[in-house]
Write a protein that holds these residues in place. Structure first.
Motif, PDB file in Angstrom:
ATOM      1  N   ALA B 118     -16.071 -15.538  17.753  1.00  0.00           N
ATOM      2  CA  ALA B 118     -15.884 -15.136  19.147  1.00  0.00           C
ATOM      3  C   ALA B 118     -16.954 -14.231  19.728  1.00  0.00           C
ATOM      4  O   ALA B 118     -16.982 -14.037  20.934  1.00  0.00           O
ATOM      5  CB  ALA B 118     -14.529 -14.440  19.273  1.00  0.00           C
ATOM      6  N   PRO B 122     -18.420 -13.979  26.520  1.00  0.00           N
ATOM      7  CA  PRO B 122     -18.791 -12.891  27.427  1.00  0.00           C
ATOM      8  C   PRO B 122     -17.902 -11.669  27.199  1.00  0.00           C
ATOM      9  O   PRO B 122     -16.787 -11.785  26.701  1.00  0.00           O
ATOM     10  CB  PRO B 122     -18.557 -13.496  28.814  1.00  0.00           C
ATOM     11  CG  PRO B 122     -17.873 -14.784  28.616  1.00  0.00           C
ATOM     12  CD  PRO B 122     -18.022 -15.190  27.199  1.00  0.00           C
ATOM     13  N   ARG B 124     -16.113  -9.610  28.892  1.00  0.00           N
ATOM     14  CA  ARG B 124     -14.746  -9.417  29.392  1.00  0.00           C
ATOM     15  C   ARG B 124     -13.762 -10.269  28.589  1.00  0.00           C
ATOM     16  O   ARG B 124     -12.590  -9.954  28.498  1.00  0.00           O
ATOM     17  CB  ARG B 124     -14.665  -9.728  30.878  1.00  0.00           C
ATOM     18  CG  ARG B 124     -15.000 -11.146  31.236  1.00  0.00           C
ATOM     19  CD  ARG B 124     -14.590 -11.417  32.676  1.00  0.00           C
ATOM     20  NE  ARG B 124     -14.664 -12.814  32.967  1.00  0.00           N
ATOM     21  CZ  ARG B 124     -15.573 -13.354  33.772  1.00  0.00           C
ATOM     22  NH1 ARG B 124     -16.480 -12.594  34.346  1.00  0.00           N
ATOM     23  NH2 ARG B 124     -15.574 -14.647  34.004  1.00  0.00           N
ATOM     24  N   HIS B 125     -14.238 -11.361  28.011  1.00  0.00           N
ATOM     25  CA  HIS B 125     -13.360 -12.154  27.166  1.00  0.00           C
ATOM     26  C   HIS B 125     -13.137 -11.474  25.822  1.00  0.00           C
ATOM     27  O   HIS B 125     -12.061 -11.558  25.252  1.00  0.00           O
ATOM     28  CB  HIS B 125     -13.942 -13.540  26.934  1.00  0.00           C
ATOM     29  CG  HIS B 125     -13.890 -14.386  28.160  1.00  0.00           C
ATOM     30  ND1 HIS B 125     -14.324 -15.668  28.203  1.00  0.00           N
ATOM     31  CD2 HIS B 125     -13.439 -14.113  29.390  1.00  0.00           C
ATOM     32  CE1 HIS B 125     -14.155 -16.156  29.408  1.00  0.00           C
ATOM     33  NE2 HIS B 125     -13.621 -15.218  30.142  1.00  0.00           N
ATOM     34  N   ALA B 127     -12.799  -8.429  25.347  1.00  0.00           N
ATOM     35  CA  ALA B 127     -11.728  -7.436  25.513  1.00  0.00           C
ATOM     36  C   ALA B 127     -10.374  -8.081  25.235  1.00  0.00           C
ATOM     37  O   ALA B 127      -9.579  -7.560  24.449  1.00  0.00           O
ATOM     38  CB  ALA B 127     -11.766  -6.857  26.923  1.00  0.00           C
TER      39      ALA B 127
END
Ligand SMILES: Nc1ncnc2c1ncn2[C@@H]1O[C@H](COP(=O)(O)OP(=O)(O)OP(=O)(O)O)[C@@H](O)[C@H]1O
Ligand SMILES: [Mg+2]
Lengths: 246, 346, 295
Positions: B118, B122, B124-125, B127
């Protein structure tokens, strides 16, 4: 009374002082050029006039009103519009939607008229009207940015480096457009430009900024013949320099 | 008044930046000497928790502050370390020589595998991915009854002992925690001051530019993610022995948020700031103990007020290296005020 | 069985979708993950019950209570922006500082609810009592129909606001370029505060609806729905309203299928595992478009 009168304007970014107490004015119907090296504080001055950056002190009078520290939206309503440095368009809106945003404070009819005029000035925008602004070419974005600033029919237009990144042929178009904006819409213009020769050619007066201060304020004609200006901003060798070299 | 205040703060920060090593050393001496004064079991336990939380915060800061990846799942690795130590300790009666490294390794392996899949996503993903991972780990801990004891957790994890010595006294535990904290701080500082550190900063500042300059962004991200999780695992393994009890409720996503708060509150990307943030947020619940019911409300309000008052965290705005250079420069200027420029440079 | 699970999943999904819409609106405008958002879901439900106790336990009391809850939650939310988040923005605080601030706000609200109402589960009386009907093998309650209808109306209304009104144009402008929006004459702070108001109102409304559907109020209902809304928003492609709706439905249905066919203990774990896989495989979300940045 001038349309815009700036006195003793100061701008700080934290510990950095970008503008240290400048005075300038723009008369109604005038084109005025603001010259200066990179980092001289030109963009900061323009941003401070519309309170996008909060001036730390000074006074800004526009059309008889004190607009210092007024919210930007109110200053725009009072009649100042700016095409900001670096084509600040809305990338995920179409060209047409961007132009509509330019008329955010205007009525529907005013917007219709404004868009017609924008298309006359920059016909290419009409062809691109349905295209996402983020996918326009750099030059097209620049034109959009200028056109958008005109939709609300401002009394004063602030242009920050309108020719940046444009092909020489298009630069001439843009400057022609600037002149016709002044002539046809009776808009006064404060112009920040690196292309000093062309800018001064269409201006009545000019200011030269250095390290946050205005060091020369004069008519465009005099500036075009000023030794220092020629040397620093017009890319030519001044007489003094030439003598020094030989 | 306000100006005077900010000026004196500025002076203190300057002094601190110039004498960073001395300050750090003094803090260490104080930390070593503190048990002389604060010698009750309760106070020592609070200080031990401060150390554990500091390890967690410092390691999270490496990921969030230095590399720029916001993780909401740091508590998952903390929990993995704790469960590893608890299971090894209760089933095989192993001591910390084995359980602490094992906690690190298991947490590290989990982070490596998660990161492998993973870490390219990006930020924000990441998180939500880390948040989801944290929830998954918690749910497994809750439901895999035979292995983890479910909601009851694991009781009577062996007390800390090393080579036959009993280290479970209040003093010994504190000093062990302090030692682990110093180990964490110095390892991470060493890395951040090396070439690897510069690459990590360059990724934070501009990923695309870093990539184009030949920095292998993926490997570095994976490395930092794994490394930071390993220290969380270390803290967890110590925690299991310290309380001799682990429960899934200690390692929830809320706990991750508390850890993240420590990093942000102190000043993101600042090592001293992170430790201060960790100490404040470890002490705050203890200080508010008397307000039982109001405690959480006050806690939340303090976070809001602190963030509004200092949006960059307490030390987040100060770059010590920068300040040192500025001070040095201004000293040079005053020294050479009257001399011509040539002499100064040449 | 399958059909029944689907219907139950869609009902929960509707709630997630409504909460997610508000969440994604704020994310769209400010790129801010608002942790306080799910708190309004819980606060709305509790306030509605309080108001009903004052006004009357009937349909009128419910309607007035709902409106009251919406107004209170919206106002609190707008105030948090005016007094805290807006200040951080103005002072140029990092995005993550604002995020921590919302965590603080969430902590205050959630715990204030525990303080005010106690932590035991409370009853939410269903004033409608409309019963249920059958579609084929599955039973559908009228409450589910009401929830779906209200949710669809709200979604249409919000879509209209964002796509067709000046307010919506301002919102979209702010989300794409805040300085330029200001320069167009958009009153940025006012629009952001209204966005906070609307977003919290919708969240409160869904709290009321779902509270009445389950007939209970619990102090952990905010945390349960919070991470789901977060997940749903990303799943659908964050910042996109239709994406939020689809994301909410997917999470709801997925959850109810896992609970029905696998094990209710691992319900959330599997939902999150699927989410992680989706995000790794399709980073832009189900509906989100890949954004090409012009360098
Ligand atoms: N947001 C900011 N934060 C900190 N410093 C800034 C900021 N914006 C500008 N500055 C600094 O203020 C000074 C003046 O910048 P400004 O953008 O006004 O210059 P300029 O004359 O427009 O230059 P250019 O011709 O390169 O556009 C520069 O030293 C710049 O580094
Ligand atoms: Mg500039």
């Amino acid at each position: 009374m001038p349309l815009l009168e700036v006195s003793d304007l100061r701008v700080n970014y934290g510990a950095i002082t970008a503008v240290q107490g400048i005075d300038l004015f723009v008369e109604k119907g005038e084109i005025v050029t603001l010259l200066g090296a990179n980092g001289a504080g030109k963009s900061s001055t323009l941003s401070a006039i519309v309170n996008l950056v909060k001036p730390s002190s000074g006074k800004i009078m526009f059309d008889g009103q004190d607009i210092t520290w007024k919210p930007t939206a109110n200053i725009v309503e009072a009649g100042i519009s700016q095409a900001m440095e670096g084509r600040q368009i809305f990338p995920r809106m179409t060209t047409l939607e961007n132009l509509h945003m330019g008329g955010y404070i205007s009525t529907k009819e005013e917007i219709e008229v404004g868009i017609e005029r924008a298309y006359e000035l920059f016909p290419i925008l009409k062809e691109r009207s349905k295209q996402m602004a983020g996918t326009l070419s750099g030059g097209e974005q620049q034109m959009l940015s200028i056109a958008r600033a005109l939709i609300n029919n401002p009394k004063l237009l602030l242009l920050d480096e309108p020719s940046l990144g444009l092909a020489p042929m298009i630069i001439q178009d843009v400057f022609n457009a600037i002149v016709s904006i002044r002539d046809e819409f009776d808009t006064s213009i404060l112009l920040v430009e690196q292309n000093a020769r062309v800018a001064l050619a269409i201006s009545s007066r000019g200011y030269v900024m250095e390290k946050g201060k205005i060091v020369i304020a004069s008519t465009a004609e005099k500036l075009l013949n000023d030794e220092k200006v020629i040397h620093a901003y017009l890319g030519g060798e001044s007489k003094a320099l030439r003598e020094e070299l030989t | 008044m306000k100006k005077l205040f900010s000026k004196s703060i500025k002076r203190i920060i300057e002094k601190w930046a110039v004498n960073e090593w001395k300050v750090a050393f003094s803090c260490l001496i104080i930390a070593l000497a503190l048990p002389i004064v604060l010698n009750t079991r309760y106070l020592l336990s609070v200080m031990t928790i401060c150390c554990v939380n500091s390890i967690l915060a410092v390691s999270l800061n490496m990921l969030t502050g230095y590399l720029g990846i916001t993780s909401l799942g740091h508590a998952a690795f903390y929990g993995l370390g704790a469960y590893t130590a608890a299971i090894l300790g209760t089933r095989f009666e192993l001591n910390i020589i084995v359980t602490l490294p094992a906690g690190m390794i298991i947490a590290g392996i989990a982070a490596f595998l998660l990161g492998l899949a993973a870490i390219r996503a990006p930020s924000r993903h990441l998180a939500i991915i880390t948040l989801g991972f944290c929830e998954i780990v918690k749910i497994v801990e809750l439901n895999w009854f035979s292995f983890t004891g479910g909601a009851n957790g694991i009781h009577s994890v062996p007390r800390i002992s090393l080579l036959g010595w009993d280290l479970s006294g209040k003093y010994a535990k504190y000093y062990l925690a302090l030692f682990l904290l110093i180990l964490t701080i110095s390892t991470i500082s060493l890395i951040m001051h090396s070439k690897i550190g510069r690459a990590i900063y360059s990724i934070r500042d501009n990923e695309i530019a870093a990539e184009s300059m030949g920095v292998n962004v993926f490997s570095y991200k994976l490395f930092v993610f794994t490394f930071s999780a390993m220290f969380a695992g270390l803290a967890g393994a110590f925690y299991a022995h310290h309380f001799s009890y682990v429960s899934p409720l200690s390692f929830t996503f809320e706990q991750s948020i508390v850890l993240l708060s420590m990093v942000i509150l102190g000043g993101i990307g600042s090592m001293p700031g992170t430790i201060i943030g960790a100490i404040i947020l470890s002490l705050l619940p203890e200080l508010l103990r008397d307000f039982t019911t109001w405690r959480q409300v006050i806690y939340g309000a303090i976070i809001v007020i602190l963030m509004v008052a200092r949006p960059s965290g307490m030390l987040g705005k100060y770059n010590f290296k920068h300040i040192r250079q500025q001070v040095k420069y201004s000293k040079l200027l005053t020294k050479n005020e009257n001399k011509p420029l040539e002499k100064m440079t040449g | 069985m399958l059909f029944q699970q689907l219907i139950n999943g869609l009902t929960i999904g509707t709630a997630y979708a409504l909460v997610t819409i508000g969440f994604t609106m704020i994310y769209g405008v400010l790129e801010l993950t608002n942790f306080a958002h799910s708190s309004y879901y819980m606060l709305g439900a509790y306030l509605c019950v309080s108001f009903m106790n004052l006004i009357g336990l009937d349909v009128l009391g419910f309607l007035l209570g709902t409106i009251g809850a919406i107004l209170v939650c919206g106002t609190i939310s707008a105030l948090t922006d005016k007094l805290a988040l807006g200040v951080i923005r103005k002072r140029g605080g990092a995005a993550i500082s604002a995020l921590l601030c919302t965590i603080g706000i969430q902590t205050v609200i959630n715990n204030a609810i525990i303080l005010g109402y106690g932590s035991e589960t409370r009853q939410f009386i269903n004033v409608f009592n409309l019963g249920r009907f059958k579609i084929g093998p599955a039973t559908v309650s009228w409450m589910q129909v009401i929830i779906a209808t209200v949710a669809i109306l709200i979604m249409l209304l919000l879509t209209f606001i964002i796509r067709r009104t000046k307010f919506g144009a301002g919102m979209r402008a702010i989300s794409q370029n805040q300085r330029a929006a200001q320069m167009m004459g958009v009153k940025v702070n006012k629009i952001i505060q209204w966005t906070f108001f609307i977003s919290a109102s919708v969240s409160a409304l869904s709290g009321v609806l779902i509270g009445m559907y389950y007939r209970t109020l619990e102090v952990n209902m905010a945390t349960v729905v919070g991470s789901k809304a977060f997940a749903a928003a990303l799943l659908g492609g964050i910042g996109e309203l239709p994406g939020a709706v689809i994301g909410g439905f997917v999470i709801g249905v997925l959850e109810s299928f896992v609970a029905g066919y696998v094990s209710s203990g691992y319900r959330d774990a599997i939902a999150f595992a699927v989410l992680i896989v989706v995000l790794v495989v399709r980073p832009q979300g189900i509906l989100g478009k890949k954004i090409h940045h012009k360098v």
